[in-house]
Design an enzyme around this catalytic site. Sequence first.
Site, PDB file in Angstrom:
ATOM      1  N   HIS A   1       0.721  -1.237   0.075  1.00 35.81           N
ATOM      2  CA  HIS A   1      -0.052  -0.053  -0.046  1.00 35.81           C
ATOM      3  C   HIS A   1       0.930   1.048   0.105  1.00 35.81           C
ATOM      4  CE1 HIS A   1      -2.972   3.008   1.187  1.00 35.81           C
ATOM      5  NE2 HIS A   1      -2.118   3.459   2.320  1.00 35.81           N
TER       6      HIS A   1
ATOM      7  N   ASP B   1       5.788  21.799 -26.849  1.00 37.67           N
ATOM      8  CA  ASP B   1       5.651  20.112 -26.253  1.00 37.67           C
ATOM      9  C   ASP B   1       6.689  20.124 -25.187  1.00 37.67           C
ATOM     10  OD1 ASP B   1       5.771  17.264 -25.857  1.00 37.67           O
ATOM     11  OD2 ASP B   1       4.651  17.120 -27.732  1.00 37.67           O
TER      12      ASP B   1
ATOM     13  N   TRP C   1       7.151   0.136   3.970  1.00 36.11           N
ATOM     14  CA  TRP C   1       7.598   0.969   2.713  1.00 36.11           C
ATOM     15  C   TRP C   1       9.021   1.657   2.932  1.00 36.11           C
ATOM     16  CZ3 TRP C   1       8.569   6.190   1.383  1.00 36.11           C
ATOM     17  CH2 TRP C   1       8.519   6.937   2.464  1.00 36.11           C
TER      18      TRP C   1
ATOM     19  N   SER D   1      12.641   6.078 -14.251  1.00 36.97           N
ATOM     20  CA  SER D   1      11.374   6.702 -14.806  1.00 36.97           C
ATOM     21  C   SER D   1      11.521   8.130 -14.189  1.00 36.97           C
ATOM     22  CB  SER D   1      10.158   5.981 -14.590  1.00 36.97           C
ATOM     23  OG  SER D   1       9.020   6.885 -14.822  1.00 36.97           O
ATOM     24  N   SER D   2      11.620   8.181 -12.840  1.00 37.28           N
ATOM     25  CA  SER D   2      11.244   9.595 -12.231  1.00 37.28           C
ATOM     26  C   SER D   2      12.369  10.550 -12.532  1.00 37.28           C
ATOM     27  CB  SER D   2      11.363   9.432 -10.807  1.00 37.28           C
ATOM     28  OG  SER D   2      10.229   8.688 -10.062  1.00 37.28           O
TER      29      SER D   2
ATOM     30  N   HIS E   1      13.290  11.989   3.245  1.00 41.45           N
ATOM     31  CA  HIS E   1      12.636  13.381   3.663  1.00 41.45           C
ATOM     32  C   HIS E   1      12.423  13.906   2.602  1.00 41.45           C
ATOM     33  CE1 HIS E   1      10.785  15.991   5.997  1.00 41.45           C
ATOM     34  NE2 HIS E   1      11.329  16.886   5.309  1.00 41.45           N
TER      35      HIS E   1
ATOM     36  N   GLU F   1      11.825  13.270  -0.270  1.00 39.14           N
ATOM     37  CA  GLU F   1      11.037  12.709  -1.217  1.00 39.14           C
ATOM     38  C   GLU F   1       9.669  12.924  -0.491  1.00 39.14           C
ATOM     39  OE1 GLU F   1      10.391  10.520  -3.555  1.00 39.14           O
ATOM     40  OE2 GLU F   1       8.367   9.809  -3.261  1.00 39.14           O
TER      41      GLU F   1
ATOM     42  N   TYR G   1       8.904  15.902   0.403  1.00 39.09           N
ATOM     43  CA  TYR G   1       8.513  17.102  -0.189  1.00 39.09           C
ATOM     44  C   TYR G   1       8.366  17.109  -1.698  1.00 39.09           C
ATOM     45  CZ  TYR G   1       8.763  19.520   4.277  1.00 39.09           C
ATOM     46  OH  TYR G   1       8.678  19.591   5.703  1.00 39.09           O
TER      47      TYR G   1
ATOM     48  N   SER H   1      -1.772  27.231  -5.062  1.00 38.26           N
ATOM     49  CA  SER H   1      -1.478  28.431  -5.330  1.00 38.26           C
ATOM     50  C   SER H   1      -2.063  29.060  -6.871  1.00 38.26           C
ATOM     51  CB  SER H   1       0.119  28.900  -5.324  1.00 38.26           C
ATOM     52  OG  SER H   1       0.664  28.346  -4.278  1.00 38.26           O
TER      53      SER H   1
ATOM     54  N   HIS I   1      15.120  13.428  11.583  1.00 32.57           N
ATOM     55  CA  HIS I   1      13.995  13.276  12.640  1.00 32.57           C
ATOM     56  C   HIS I   1      13.106  12.029  12.507  1.00 32.57           C
ATOM     57  CE1 HIS I   1      11.840  15.776   9.382  1.00 32.57           C
ATOM     58  NE2 HIS I   1      11.497  14.435   9.047  1.00 32.57           N
ATOM     59  N   HIS I   2      13.529  11.051  11.578  1.00 33.53           N
ATOM     60  CA  HIS I   2      12.861   9.951  11.594  1.00 33.53           C
ATOM     61  C   HIS I   2      13.473   8.924  12.404  1.00 33.53           C
ATOM     62  CE1 HIS I   2      10.076  11.126   8.039  1.00 33.53           C
ATOM     63  NE2 HIS I   2      11.457  11.804   7.706  1.00 33.53           N
TER      64      HIS I   2
ATOM     65  N   THR J   1       6.977  26.885   5.373  1.00 30.78           N
ATOM     66  CA  THR J   1       5.706  26.231   5.215  1.00 30.78           C
ATOM     67  C   THR J   1       4.563  27.063   5.559  1.00 30.78           C
ATOM     68  OG1 THR J   1       6.975  24.199   5.612  1.00 30.78           O
ATOM     69  CG2 THR J   1       4.299  24.056   5.493  1.00 30.78           C
TER      70      THR J   1
ATOM     71  N   LYS K   1       3.739  30.048   3.460  1.00 29.64           N
ATOM     72  CA  LYS K   1       2.596  29.524   2.190  1.00 29.64           C
ATOM     73  C   LYS K   1       1.512  29.420   2.637  1.00 29.64           C
ATOM     74  CE  LYS K   1       5.591  27.491  -1.004  1.00 29.64           C
ATOM     75  NZ  LYS K   1       5.275  27.410  -1.896  1.00 29.64           N
TER      76      LYS K   1
ATOM     77  N   ARG L   1       2.092   1.014  15.169  1.00 30.97           N
ATOM     78  CA  ARG L   1       1.583   0.965  13.703  1.00 30.97           C
ATOM     79  C   ARG L   1       2.074  -0.339  13.267  1.00 30.97           C
ATOM     80  NH1 ARG L   1       6.208   4.973  10.651  1.00 30.97           N
ATOM     81  NH2 ARG L   1       5.043   4.302   8.876  1.00 30.97           N
TER      82      ARG L   1
HETATM   83  C1  HEM Z   1       5.570  21.222   9.067  1.00 28.25           C
HETATM   84  C2  HEM Z   1       6.349  20.297   8.355  1.00 28.25           C
HETATM   85  C3  HEM Z   1       6.518  18.760   9.156  1.00 28.25           C
HETATM   86  C4  HEM Z   1       7.276  18.497   9.989  1.00 28.25           C
HETATM   87  C5  HEM Z   1       7.919  19.195  11.178  1.00 28.25           C
HETATM   88  C6  HEM Z   1       7.204  16.917   9.981  1.00 28.25           C
HETATM   89  C7  HEM Z   1       7.962  16.080  10.966  1.00 28.25           C
HETATM   90  C8  HEM Z   1       8.139  14.960  11.048  1.00 28.25           C
HETATM   91  C9  HEM Z   1       8.549  13.920  11.819  1.00 28.25           C
HETATM   92  C10 HEM Z   1       9.367  14.481  13.140  1.00 28.25           C
HETATM   93  C11 HEM Z   1       8.501  12.580  11.335  1.00 28.25           C
HETATM   94  C12 HEM Z   1       9.032  11.242  12.186  1.00 28.25           C
HETATM   95  C13 HEM Z   1       8.039  10.958  13.204  1.00 28.25           C
HETATM   96  C14 HEM Z   1       8.524   9.446  13.827  1.00 28.25           C
HETATM   97  O1  HEM Z   1       8.717   8.518  12.859  1.00 28.25           O
HETATM   98  O2  HEM Z   1       8.578   9.317  14.821  1.00 28.25           O
HETATM   99  C15 HEM Z   1       7.511  12.694  10.376  1.00 28.25           C
HETATM  100  C16 HEM Z   1       7.305  11.596   9.779  1.00 28.25           C
HETATM  101  C17 HEM Z   1       6.614  11.575   8.328  1.00 28.25           C
HETATM  102  N1  HEM Z   1       6.241  12.746   7.764  1.00 28.25           N
HETATM  103 FE1  HEM Z   1       6.277  14.504   8.338  1.00 28.25          FE
HETATM  104  N2  HEM Z   1       6.711  16.479   8.836  1.00 28.25           N
HETATM  105  C18 HEM Z   1       6.231  17.546   8.076  1.00 28.25           C
HETATM  106  C19 HEM Z   1       5.755  17.561   6.875  1.00 28.25           C
HETATM  107  C20 HEM Z   1       5.368  16.653   6.182  1.00 28.25           C
HETATM  108  C21 HEM Z   1       5.176  16.674   4.717  1.00 28.25           C
HETATM  109  C22 HEM Z   1       4.689  17.716   3.964  1.00 28.25           C
HETATM  110  C23 HEM Z   1       5.090  15.146   4.249  1.00 28.25           C
HETATM  111  C24 HEM Z   1       4.750  14.702   2.955  1.00 28.25           C
HETATM  112  C25 HEM Z   1       3.863  15.407   2.324  1.00 28.25           C
HETATM  113  C26 HEM Z   1       5.397  14.487   5.437  1.00 28.25           C
HETATM  114  C27 HEM Z   1       5.275  13.263   5.413  1.00 28.25           C
HETATM  115  C28 HEM Z   1       5.786  12.329   6.495  1.00 28.25           C
HETATM  116  C29 HEM Z   1       5.926  10.858   6.493  1.00 28.25           C
HETATM  117  C30 HEM Z   1       5.331   9.874   5.038  1.00 28.25           C
HETATM  118  C31 HEM Z   1       6.329  10.422   7.586  1.00 28.25           C
HETATM  119  C32 HEM Z   1       6.481   8.909   8.127  1.00 28.25           C
HETATM  120  C33 HEM Z   1       7.379   7.943   7.267  1.00 28.25           C
HETATM  121  C34 HEM Z   1       7.601   6.522   8.061  1.00 28.25           C
HETATM  122  O3  HEM Z   1       8.121   6.417   8.997  1.00 28.25           O
HETATM  123  O4  HEM Z   1       6.486   5.750   7.286  1.00 28.25           O
HETATM  124  N3  HEM Z   1       5.654  14.969   6.509  1.00 28.25           N
HETATM  125  N4  HEM Z   1       7.332  13.872   9.816  1.00 28.25           N
HETATM  126 CU   LIG Z   2      10.818  13.745   7.284  1.00 22.42          CU
END
Ligand code: HEM
Ligand SMILES: [Cu+2]
Lengths: 187, 531
Positions: free
Chosen positions: B73, B102, B138, B166-167, B250, B252, B254, B265, B299-300, B325, B328, B447
């Site tokens: 998923h 084009d 994933w 591809s990307s 990370h 990715e 964005y 916008s 931060h992950h 952010t 915006k 999770r």
């Molecule tokens: C204000 C902006 C953001 C902050 C401060 C932020 C912060 C964080 C932090 C600290 C984590 C880690 C949490 C953990 O695993 O304990 C996290 C996970 C994640 N964030 Fe954000 N994030 C932000 C915006 C975004 C945006 C814009 C996206 C995607 C469009 C995003 C997608 C994700 C994803 C996919 C994960 C989890 C990945 C995983 O462990 O599977 N985040 N974020």
């Molecule tokens: Cu991140």
Amino acid sequence: MSEQQRGVRKTLWQLSGLLVLMVIFTIALVPLYDVFCEVTGLNGKPRRVDDAALQAALSRSQQRPLQMQFVTRVGQGLPVQFRSQQAAQRPVVGGRNQTHFTFENQSDTDLLVRTVPSISPPEASPHILKIECFCFQEMVLKAGEKKQVGLMYLVGAKLPDHVAAVTLSYTVYPVADAPAVAEEASL
Amino acid sequence: MQMQTEHAHEPPRGWMRWLLTTNHKEIGSLYLLFSLAMLFVGGIMALIIRAELFQPGLQLIQPEFFNQMTTMHGLIMVFGAVMPAFVGLANWMIPLQIGAPDMALPRLNNFSFWLLPIAFGLLLSTLWMEGGGPNFGWTFYAPLSTTYAPPSTSFFILSIHIAGISSILGAINIIATIFNMRTPGMRLMDMSLFVWTWLITAFLLVAVMPVLAGVVTMMLLDINFGTSFFNAAGGGDPVLFQHLFWFFGHPEVYIMILPAFGIVSLIVPTFARKRLFGYRSMVYATASIAILSFTVWAHHMFTVGLPLAAQLFFMYMTMLIAVPTGVKVFNWIATLFRGSISFEVPMLFALAFIVQFTIGGLSGVMLAIVPADYQYHDTYFVVAHFHYVLVPGALFAIIAGVYYWLPKWTGFYPSESLGKLHFWLSVIGVNLTFFPMHFSGLAGMPRRIPDYALQFADFNMVSSLGAFIFGLSQILLLIVIYRCVKGGKPAPAKPWEGAEGLEWTVPSPAPLHTFEQPPVFDPQRDSPSRA
Ligand code: HEM
Ligand SMILES: [Cu+2]
């Protein structure tokens, strides 16, 4: 070739350059990570010992309350009993210290094993210098064999004062399914 | 004039035409259709997950299969649905918005698209292989994805490689197009924000896709050739995997949100009938987010045992990224302020994006606080966070864009009443699904588990009900699109009163070939940054 085509071609070259750069960067990250960990002692990666480090560490022998704890682990279902002679000891800071570990092969086949160390907390790891160690070396354990190995290490005098305990953990792994890594075991 | 540039021979008919097309509009449509198909494939997997989690205990599927579903998923939604949807929108709209006939490299464009069905066909086929498909999440952390992985993992790696190529090719094409094909007189600061955000996204892609390729290659070597990049037994380090993965991962995330910022916008000024507030600060904010996104990856990994200094560094950098952010969000609200707003379907989705993305951003800031993250990490709170930014965030922006540009693509307005129904069901469904996850996460539910303790039962039941509402209401999206292709209220060249941009100067539906002569562009009159 039109102006536009020339522009596209130029952009393509520049982007290919960036791409190659990023590929090289990625490959370089692996050794860089190791160097980084070694310099900072992060991840419990022990430091290589050279003479200068030894002299510096030995410069100031002192007695202070420090606990050296030993942790042993056996990896991935290996039929080995791995024990530390002592759970913990009070080492001389700035001097040599010694202890023993025993391995016992509890199966009826010969085993090839390797022991990987880790030091915690990371800020202590640059100050724990191992002079004589079985770590990273491949070792044969004959069927049923019991083997005692020694560890001689040195606690550097510059170990920060607030570190009251250091954990030295060893994990013994089988080598058989990782044949190509012997040259990495150069510590 | 039209005749001269027309191809001398007839284009191939039937499916060969789609296989061989080099037209940016047709390739754009292919990308969008592929993404729509993947949205449903990934969506069905999500519903299997939510059905199993409807009640505590194991009812429907086995844990092994559950793990394959969570993994697939995530992979399919990220790489198969969201990313290709943005590339499809880029293919359609970037040439139209910059006045180009084009993409810069049309044949490469065809190749990058057709790599995708191969990659995802391969990925999906692993589900039927011995030992099952990928089951390690994933994020495919090693050694779970190396030492303990199913035999199909090498195919998984291959499919990631193909999707990555591809990307990269798609991104190179987009950059080459934007830099070289703009109509005379259009400077970079005259481009629409969708073009701008995509330009920056494309650079992110070129920068981090090689890192992803590198990390899966190291996995491949560890699995098949006895190296020990990530194997502690051989002197390697599993934590290295996480550093490499998140150095890609990370940026990715964005990559999946910047083009969404661009779409919103455009839509907000259109339906507020005002110029976008702070065009320049939007561009600078996008660029700063992109640059900062390389400095926050750990931060992950707050709980892997980073030293204090690193934890502090990554905590502050992560909080810093919330500033651009916030800029915006502020600009969108300022654009709305005193606008004469109307609530057509694209605007509804865009407004919902702003609110719900902000919720996701706020939970992100909570997660950025190191000691708090020790509690939240790997709980449903993280699941709630990233679904808020990705589903009512990125996906809503994509859907908003689809409703916004459908009249240009098909020549007909999408049904307003069905669209509104689709919108309200989606909003209700998505919030019912993901809002309770904040609570189950704070209460400690981990999770990626097929079964859970009884105290989480209520939250999960609500989440599952919401998920089925949300999932089923996407059938309405299918119906709306199908009907809009077939007919409806005819749309003029500029179907939305307040819209600006070159794409609205060509007829609706946009003919196969547009802007074979570069359109006239007068920055004084046409630029979104004009004084
Ligand atoms: C204000 C902006 C953001 C902050 C401060 C932020 C912060 C964080 C932090 C600290 C984590 C880690 C949490 C953990 O695993 O304990 C996290 C996970 C994640 N964030 Fe954000 N994030 C932000 C915006 C975004 C945006 C814009 C996206 C995607 C469009 C995003 C997608 C994700 C994803 C996919 C994960 C989890 C990945 C995983 O462990 O599977 N985040 N974020
Ligand atoms: Cu991140």
